[in-house]
Design an enzyme around this catalytic site. Structure first.
Site, PDB file in Angstrom:
ATOM      1  N   THR A  77      31.200 -42.064  29.688  1.00 48.95           N
ATOM      2  CA  THR A  77      30.383 -42.984  28.902  1.00 48.95           C
ATOM      3  C   THR A  77      29.899 -42.300  27.621  1.00 48.95           C
ATOM      4  OG1 THR A  77      29.616 -43.909  30.988  1.00 48.95           O
ATOM      5  CG2 THR A  77      28.340 -44.462  29.025  1.00 48.95           C
ATOM      6  N   TYR A 169      33.560 -42.951  39.889  1.00 45.91           N
ATOM      7  CA  TYR A 169      32.448 -43.010  38.937  1.00 45.91           C
ATOM      8  C   TYR A 169      31.819 -44.396  39.028  1.00 45.91           C
ATOM      9  CZ  TYR A 169      30.220 -42.743  34.226  1.00 45.91           C
ATOM     10  OH  TYR A 169      29.352 -42.762  33.171  1.00 45.91           O
ATOM     11  N   LYS A 199      30.244 -39.888  41.332  1.00 47.57           N
ATOM     12  CA  LYS A 199      29.230 -39.792  40.280  1.00 47.57           C
ATOM     13  C   LYS A 199      28.493 -41.113  40.330  1.00 47.57           C
ATOM     14  CE  LYS A 199      28.935 -39.954  35.224  1.00 47.57           C
ATOM     15  NZ  LYS A 199      27.577 -40.412  35.318  1.00 47.57           N
ATOM     16  N   ASP A 227      19.419 -39.653  34.641  1.00 52.50           N
ATOM     17  CA  ASP A 227      18.722 -38.377  34.429  1.00 52.50           C
ATOM     18  C   ASP A 227      17.203 -38.502  34.585  1.00 52.50           C
ATOM     19  OD1 ASP A 227      21.328 -38.262  33.610  1.00 52.50           O
ATOM     20  OD2 ASP A 227      20.926 -37.384  31.653  1.00 52.50           O
TER      21      ASP A 227
HETATM   22  C1  LIG Z   1      24.379 -45.276  30.897  1.00 53.16           C
HETATM   23  C2  LIG Z   1      24.520 -43.814  30.648  1.00 53.16           C
HETATM   24  O1  LIG Z   1      24.937 -43.390  29.590  1.00 53.16           O
HETATM   25  N1  LIG Z   1      24.174 -43.024  31.637  1.00 53.16           N
HETATM   26  C3  LIG Z   1      24.249 -41.611  31.546  1.00 53.16           C
HETATM   27  C4  LIG Z   1      25.140 -41.092  32.629  1.00 53.16           C
HETATM   28  O2  LIG Z   1      25.612 -41.741  33.522  1.00 53.16           O
HETATM   29  C5  LIG Z   1      22.886 -40.934  31.669  1.00 53.16           C
HETATM   30  O3  LIG Z   1      23.048 -39.553  31.504  1.00 53.16           O
HETATM   31  C6  LIG Z   1      21.913 -41.459  30.626  1.00 53.16           C
HETATM   32  O4  LIG Z   1      22.423 -41.219  29.340  1.00 53.16           O
HETATM   33  C7  LIG Z   1      20.547 -40.812  30.761  1.00 53.16           C
HETATM   34  O5  LIG Z   1      20.077 -41.000  32.061  1.00 53.16           O
HETATM   35  C8  LIG Z   1      19.546 -41.341  29.750  1.00 53.16           C
HETATM   36  O6  LIG Z   1      19.236 -42.668  30.007  1.00 53.16           O
HETATM   37  C1  LIG Z   2      26.575 -39.990  31.203  1.00 58.45           C
HETATM   38  C2  LIG Z   2      27.783 -39.771  31.930  1.00 58.45           C
HETATM   39  O1  LIG Z   2      27.775 -39.244  32.970  1.00 58.45           O
HETATM   40  C3  LIG Z   2      29.005 -40.096  31.249  1.00 58.45           C
HETATM   41  O2  LIG Z   2      29.058 -39.838  30.071  1.00 58.45           O
HETATM   42  O3  LIG Z   2      29.945 -40.612  31.820  1.00 58.45           O
END
Ligand SMILES: CC(=O)N[C@H](C=O)[C@@H](O)[C@H](O)[C@H](O)CO
Ligand SMILES: CC(=O)C(=O)O
Length: 335
Positions: A77, A169, A199, A227
């Site tokens: 992401t 994921y 994940k 996070d």
């Molecule tokens: C939707 C999204 O980007 N989620 C990220 C990973 O999965 C997180 O690392 C967030 O960026 C983080 O929790 C801040 O909201």
């Molecule tokens: C935020 C995260 O885990 C991703 O970039 O896929």
């Protein structure tokens, strides 16, 4: 042979698997279980929006030296993986594996795509370059409507990389696929022998806790992806976390993990509250991948560049406020 390969059932040890185990001797740390913090890699871009491979070397050194983070999740992401061409995704994967060699423990490549052949192509590519794992999100335009349809899709990708640990994921806020992971895991190793973990980027801690309760965190790796509430996930037994903030708050979050393990819950809470204070502040201003790129740029000094449309650059006002907020936080370690 790596420990990981030894633990897998024998049909899994195909010729490709054996070939890969040789390869993995010279890249990353073979067989080490995925745990602790994994930074979700940002994809650096030039001002005109091309991928910028030239700063990845510096980026790896920054993560290891300044953030104490030695695992990376590429093209997810945060990496705008679904906004990149297949060619760009392959170039990025290659560069991360190349630069991570001897420096990082795990380089996990996200290979999910809407098109199954593209996802399979990316999985084969990740295997060929010696990635330490692959991950796949649920397809999100035409969606699987139940667990069996989702597992069938994942299986068709995983089987293209029979020597590579596979992670699902789970990110329902973005994919819209809400199939519960607890259900998905039921019997998954029979269908996907390389299955190694999840994940988990959702706030449903009941689902997460049931996954861990039924499978044990020894069998699979459970890595949390929200996070701002990692401490809650630690309490139900996750092995670690994958997230965007570990790019620039990795060292602080590691101190939270250490406090939790000690256990010094009050200290762990203090870190979680302060991390939450920053995230709560930026979320109110509007926080996404574009803003993450801006924050990482001012914290690390490495130019991450603009995001790719439809995302738009963080505003100067956002950058000034986010920086002031981060600078104002007084951490328990005195920093
Ligand atoms: C939707 C999204 O980007 N989620 C990220 C990973 O999965 C997180 O690392 C967030 O960026 C983080 O929790 C801040 O909201
Ligand atoms: C935020 C995260 O885990 C991703 O970039 O896929």
């Amino acid at each position: 042979m790596s420990e990981l390969l030894q633990r897998l059932p024998s049909p899994f040890l195909s010729r490709e698997g054996a070939a890969r185990s040789k390869l993995s001797k010279c890249s990353m740390t073979p067989g080490k279980k995925l745990e602790g913090l994994v930074a979700a890699a940002i994809t650096p871009m030039t001002p005109d929006g091309q991928i910028n491979l030239s700063v990845i070397h510096q980026y790896v050194d920054y993560l290891v030296r300044e953030q104490n983070v030695k695992n990376i999740f590429v093209n997810g992401t945060t990496g705008e993986g679904l906004s990149l061409s297949i060619q760009e995704r392959k170039q990025l994967a290659e560069e991360w594996v190349r630069q991570g060699k001897d420096k990082l423990d795990h380089v996990i490549i996200h290979v999910g795509a809407l098109s199954l052949p593209e996802s399979q192509d990316l999985a084969r590519h990740a295997a060929a370059i010696g990635a330490s794992g692959i991950a796949v999100i649920a397809p999100f335009f035409f969606k699987p409507t139940n667990k069996d349809e989702l597992v069938a899709f994942l299986q068709k990708v995983a089987s293209e990389a029979p020597g590579v640990p596979f992670y699902y994921y789970h990110i329902p806020p973005l994919t819209g696929v809400k199939i519960r992971v607890e259900e998905l895991l039921d019997g998954i190793r029979e269908q996907i022998p390389t299955f190694q973990g999840v994940k988990f980027s959702d706030t449903d801690l009941l689902d997460l806790a049931q996954c861990i309760n039924k499978n044990g965190s020894e069998q699979f790796a459970f890595l949390y992806g929200v996070d701002e509430q990692l401490l809650g996930a630690l309490a139900v037994g996750v092995n670690g976390a994958v997230g965007s903030t570990y790019n620039y708050l990795g060292r602080k979050t590691k101190l939270m993990l250490q406090a939790f393990a000690k256990p010094d819950l009050a200290l762990a809470q203090k870190y979680q509250f302060l991390i939450g204070e920053f995230l709560n502040f930026v979320i109110k201003l509007g926080f996404g991948v574009a803003q993450t790129k801006a924050v990482m740029t001012f914290v690390s000094g490495i130019p991450m560049g603009p995001p790719r449309p439809p995302l738009v650059n963080a505003s100067e006002e956002f950058i000034a406020k986010a920086k002031a907020k981060l600078d104002s936080i007084v951490w328990p370690d005195g920093d």
